[in-house]
Design a protein around this motif. Structure first.
Motif, PDB file in Angstrom:
ATOM      1  N   UNK A   8       0.791  -1.243   0.000  1.00 20.37           N
ATOM      2  CA  UNK A   8       0.000   0.000   0.000  1.00 20.37           C
ATOM      3  C   UNK A   8       0.820   1.287   0.000  1.00 20.37           C
ATOM      4  N   UNK A   9       2.133   1.177  -0.037  1.00 20.46           N
ATOM      5  CA  UNK A   9       2.966   2.388   0.018  1.00 20.46           C
ATOM      6  C   UNK A   9       2.857   3.199  -1.272  1.00 20.46           C
ATOM      7  N   UNK A  11       4.699   5.304  -3.760  1.00 17.40           N
ATOM      8  CA  UNK A  11       6.106   5.490  -4.109  1.00 17.40           C
ATOM      9  C   UNK A  11       6.216   6.648  -5.093  1.00 17.40           C
ATOM     10  N   UNK A  13       9.156   8.515  -7.142  1.00 12.53           N
ATOM     11  CA  UNK A  13      10.573   8.581  -7.484  1.00 12.53           C
ATOM     12  C   UNK A  13      10.809   9.688  -8.503  1.00 12.53           C
ATOM     13  N   UNK A  14      11.887  10.425  -8.326  1.00 12.36           N
ATOM     14  CA  UNK A  14      12.247  11.445  -9.310  1.00 12.36           C
ATOM     15  C   UNK A  14      13.101  12.521  -8.682  1.00 12.36           C
ATOM     16  N   UNK A 216      12.239  -7.797 -13.671  1.00 12.08           N
ATOM     17  CA  UNK A 216      12.444  -6.381 -14.019  1.00 12.08           C
ATOM     18  C   UNK A 216      13.532  -5.769 -13.124  1.00 12.08           C
ATOM     19  N   UNK A 245      19.733   6.114 -10.450  1.00 14.66           N
ATOM     20  CA  UNK A 245      18.265   6.039 -10.490  1.00 14.66           C
ATOM     21  C   UNK A 245      17.792   4.606 -10.738  1.00 14.66           C
ATOM     22  N   UNK A 249      15.521   2.317  -8.304  1.00 11.32           N
ATOM     23  CA  UNK A 249      14.296   1.703  -8.830  1.00 11.32           C
ATOM     24  C   UNK A 249      14.354   0.174  -8.664  1.00 11.32           C
TER      25      UNK A 249
ATOM     26  N   UNK B   1      14.491   9.445 -14.453  1.00  7.47           N
ATOM     27  CA  UNK B   1      13.515   8.376 -14.241  1.00  7.47           C
ATOM     28  C   UNK B   1      12.488   8.802 -13.205  1.00  7.47           C
ATOM     29  N   UNK B   2      11.281   9.076 -13.651  1.00 11.00           N
ATOM     30  CA  UNK B   2      10.201   9.433 -12.729  1.00 11.00           C
ATOM     31  C   UNK B   2       9.228   8.264 -12.623  1.00 11.00           C
ATOM     32  N   UNK B   3       9.046   7.800 -11.403  1.00 19.93           N
ATOM     33  CA  UNK B   3       8.109   6.692 -11.164  1.00 19.93           C
ATOM     34  C   UNK B   3       7.111   7.149 -10.104  1.00 19.93           C
ATOM     35  N   UNK B   4       5.856   6.885 -10.358  1.00 17.37           N
ATOM     36  CA  UNK B   4       4.858   7.028  -9.314  1.00 17.37           C
ATOM     37  C   UNK B   4       4.149   5.691  -9.224  1.00 17.37           C
ATOM     38  N   UNK B   5       4.030   5.182  -8.035  1.00 19.04           N
ATOM     39  CA  UNK B   5       3.299   3.921  -7.908  1.00 19.04           C
ATOM     40  C   UNK B   5       2.432   3.963  -6.662  1.00 19.04           C
ATOM     41  N   UNK B   6       1.154   3.650  -6.851  1.00 23.36           N
ATOM     42  CA  UNK B   6       0.252   3.569  -5.700  1.00 23.36           C
ATOM     43  C   UNK B   6      -0.896   2.643  -6.062  1.00 23.36           C
ATOM     44  N   UNK B   7      -0.979   1.549  -5.372  1.00 22.28           N
ATOM     45  CA  UNK B   7      -2.080   0.613  -5.603  1.00 22.28           C
ATOM     46  C   UNK B   7      -2.300  -0.126  -4.288  1.00 22.28           C
ATOM     47  N   UNK B   8      -3.104   0.485  -3.406  1.00 17.55           N
ATOM     48  CA  UNK B   8      -3.201  -0.014  -2.035  1.00 17.55           C
ATOM     49  C   UNK B   8      -4.142  -1.193  -1.830  1.00 17.55           C
ATOM     50  N   UNK B   9      -4.754  -1.673  -2.909  1.00 19.36           N
ATOM     51  CA  UNK B   9      -5.711  -2.776  -2.762  1.00 19.36           C
ATOM     52  C   UNK B   9      -5.010  -4.085  -2.391  1.00 19.36           C
ATOM     53  N   UNK B 208       8.747   2.571 -16.694  1.00 16.69           N
ATOM     54  CA  UNK B 208       9.335   1.224 -16.756  1.00 16.69           C
ATOM     55  C   UNK B 208       8.519   0.237 -15.934  1.00 16.69           C
ATOM     56  N   UNK B 209       8.013   0.706 -14.786  1.00 16.98           N
ATOM     57  CA  UNK B 209       7.276  -0.192 -13.903  1.00 16.98           C
ATOM     58  C   UNK B 209       5.931  -0.599 -14.516  1.00 16.98           C
ATOM     59  N   UNK B 212       6.516  -2.973 -17.351  1.00 14.89           N
ATOM     60  CA  UNK B 212       6.868  -4.358 -17.011  1.00 14.89           C
ATOM     61  C   UNK B 212       5.627  -5.131 -16.554  1.00 14.89           C
ATOM     62  N   UNK B 213       4.725  -4.451 -15.849  1.00 13.33           N
ATOM     63  CA  UNK B 213       3.469  -5.108 -15.470  1.00 13.33           C
ATOM     64  C   UNK B 213       2.612  -5.363 -16.711  1.00 13.33           C
ATOM     65  N   UNK B 253      -3.688  -7.336 -13.544  1.00 19.81           N
ATOM     66  CA  UNK B 253      -2.451  -6.585 -13.813  1.00 19.81           C
ATOM     67  C   UNK B 253      -2.725  -5.401 -14.738  1.00 19.81           C
TER      68      UNK B 253
END
Lengths: 372, 372
Positions: A8-9, A11, A13-14, A216, A245, A249, B1-9, B208-209, B212-213, B253
């Motif tokens: 649930x975190x 994230x 990045x950047x 990955x 980076x 990642x 590299x900018x990543x945002x990830x949020x999927x708390x389910x 990238x994330x 890959x999914x 996914x």
């Protein structure tokens, strides 16, 4: 097909991600405890970025900067006392695995009455102070896991607290804080992350989903390790930002992997190398990993092949050569140490996660092969 | 590299996963509203599994089974009234995308005063009733997204509510509920999921994330689609359980992917096919997808190549053939329809996500190429 997924975190990045996202702090309350080590967070700019952000959104803070490498139980109880005394609303962990893991234990102990005896017993209530993390090395993955790994002097090894309330709410990943990390720390932490992804694939709890994240991660970490190897050979201290980076990642992905799979015998065995011989945690895992891959290869050739392919290697022997170049001269263990460490490792929880569970004899053989 | 990830389910997939995990319901309260369609959840056993589980843990419930295909704004306001009247603590959505999306809107409207005019304006408070989802088709991915797609008769198209409070807390994925789904629905929903992963890779917000999914999802969905194609040719109604599981996994996914990337011009264009021509949502996307891939290929050959490789195809022409076989005879549009639909699609929010944003002329060309 059984899949369990929970991470649930949030994230982010950047470059300058803290500065760009100061508003994200607003939901956590009005007072923070910053948990960090003595120096690095001040030197690499991460602590300043955090305090600036808190100032902008009007959150006050107290700093607990007493976290040592491989933090002890005493240290986190002390931090929790401070958190309670200052009545903070949330915890910000800044640093490598040690400050982040300490921050998690403090977040737990600040809201629950847990005795030292019960700390590693796995029975926790479902509450903890919210956690925000800023990793300043690329290795531990603690910014996206529910684990806090502490040094337990009673058990003479590292032990873990694992509970889903310890998933950080938010993690900021900015590679600029790693700019001045030494080549040695960069390599050791990268190998720690690589070990997480590889061990995740060798865990009985691996699934198609964790494997795809692990692959990955291995792709990105291996690409970066080959740059590190070259830079090391050329004694060039500069590591390109893009590589930093990718390492960050890849290490975060590896964290998501072990959040689901746990680690395996490699970590169980590595803990004694750190506890008794003071070998860095990432290095300890890396010393043991090639041997463990050979051990698994006998029973699950396909999985090991997938790992090696992701690393662009043709065989375990090529992996040996690569790790040899990255690790340099190896430490050696005495027969007494091998016996003692195997006896401790066989009792570790994570050894049960290994696809093939080694016997105590197997562990002795693995230590011997890797460190003598 | 900018990543945002949020999927708390929390995602739990596996045979009998509801029965095995009844304790997971306990944290949500003592009264639930079950949101579903008229029949399917009763027929496929999912509703019985849910009510049994609630009985075991002592949670009472009310059933709102009025959700139609492509649910309307009126429908979700009616459900929200019931939720408020019954003072439920949480919402359980059972079904395909329609009941799950309706459940989300109900969870939002039950806690916030939002007028019909403001429903799609994007300004929401950060509260909603907790959501538990049970997908009974493998296509929408709604079980892991923050989106609720509704039919807005004012705008004469589908529109979306998107807010992170709508991420379900928990989703149960059990392929046994899909056992009796027709070949047509199975193919249409699988193509919807495939479209999500592919569009995710063609979105300016892809990382990238998410890529890959998406690749993992495309691998699994394509494998399964080739089984479906064969079963269709042989007029065999039986689809192996393993294939159903892969479809459900791949579709979930794909949901995680679009939770981060959004959908693209394909969805913007597909909505009119559904609204005005009553073409199933998954089929609508699939009719348009090959043309859009060709449109993108001119500017980003490498990305399209990655997608085709994951599908084990050598060219867009092979993709055309595959989709032709899966979709059968195509609907055709009149020049007037093409003009009208393009005019509506160009105003959709998600069109701005496309790597290359089509002009209205491009949209007309894409409709013409795909449906005439």
């Amino acid at each position: 097909m059984d899949i369990n997924f929970f991470m649930p975190t949030k994230v982010v990045q950047g470059k300058n991600c803290i500065e760009i996202n100061v508003d994200l702090f607003r939901s956590f309350g009005t007072k923070a405890l910053i948990v960090t080590g003595k120096n690095s967070a001040r030197l690499n700019g991460s602590q300043r970025d955090i305090t600036k952000a808190l100032d902008i959104v009007g959150i006050s803070y107290t700093i607990f900067d007493k976290v040592m490498s491989n933090p002890t139980v005493d240290c986190v109880f002390e931090g929790a006392e401070l958190a309670k005394e200052q009545e903070v609303d949330f915890i910000i962990g800044i640093g490598g695995g040690s400050p982040m893991d300490a921050a998690k234990a403090i977040a737990l102990l600040a809201t629950q009455n847990i005795t030292e005896e019960d700390l590693f017993q796995g029975k926790y209530e479902t509450k903890a102070l919210p956690l925000v993390m800023v990793p300043t090395t690329a290795g531990t993955g603690s910014e996206v896991t529910q684990y806090s790994i502490l040094t337990n002097d009673r058990a003479k090894t590292k032990q873990s607290i694992a509970t889903s309330v310890l998933f950080p709410k938010l993690s900021f990943l900015d590679a600029k804080y790693m700019k001045d990390l030494s080549m040695e720390i960069t390599i050791n932490t990268a190998l720690d992350a690589l070990s997480h992804s590889i061990e995740g694939m060798l865990s009985i709890r691996s699934t198609d989903l964790t494997d795809s994240l692990a692959v990955e991660s291995i792709l990105k970490l291996s690409d970066s390790l080959s740059v590190l190897k070259k830079a090391k050979e050329e004694q060039s201290p500069q590591i390109p930002e893009k590589v930093r980076e990718q390492l960050l990642y890849g290490s975060m992905l590896a964290g998501i992997v072990i959040a689901h799979t746990g680690t395996t015998a490699v970590h169980s065995m590595g803990y004694s190398l750190t506890y008794f011989r003071n070998i860095d945690h990432g290095r300890a895992n890396a010393l043991l990993l090639p041997g463990f891959l050979k051990f698994i290869e006998k029973s699950d050739f396909a999985k090991v092949k997938t790992i090696l392919t992701a690393m662009k290697l043709n065989s375990n022997d090529e992996l040996d050569i690569l790790f040899h170049e990255l690790l340099g001269e190896r430490e050696t263990l005495t027969p007494e140490e091998i016996k003692k460490f195997s006896g401790i490792a066989i009792q570790a929880k994570n050894i049960q996660n290994s696809k093939i569970i080694p016997t105590q004899n197997d562990l002795e053989a693995l230590y011997t092969q890797s460190l003598s």
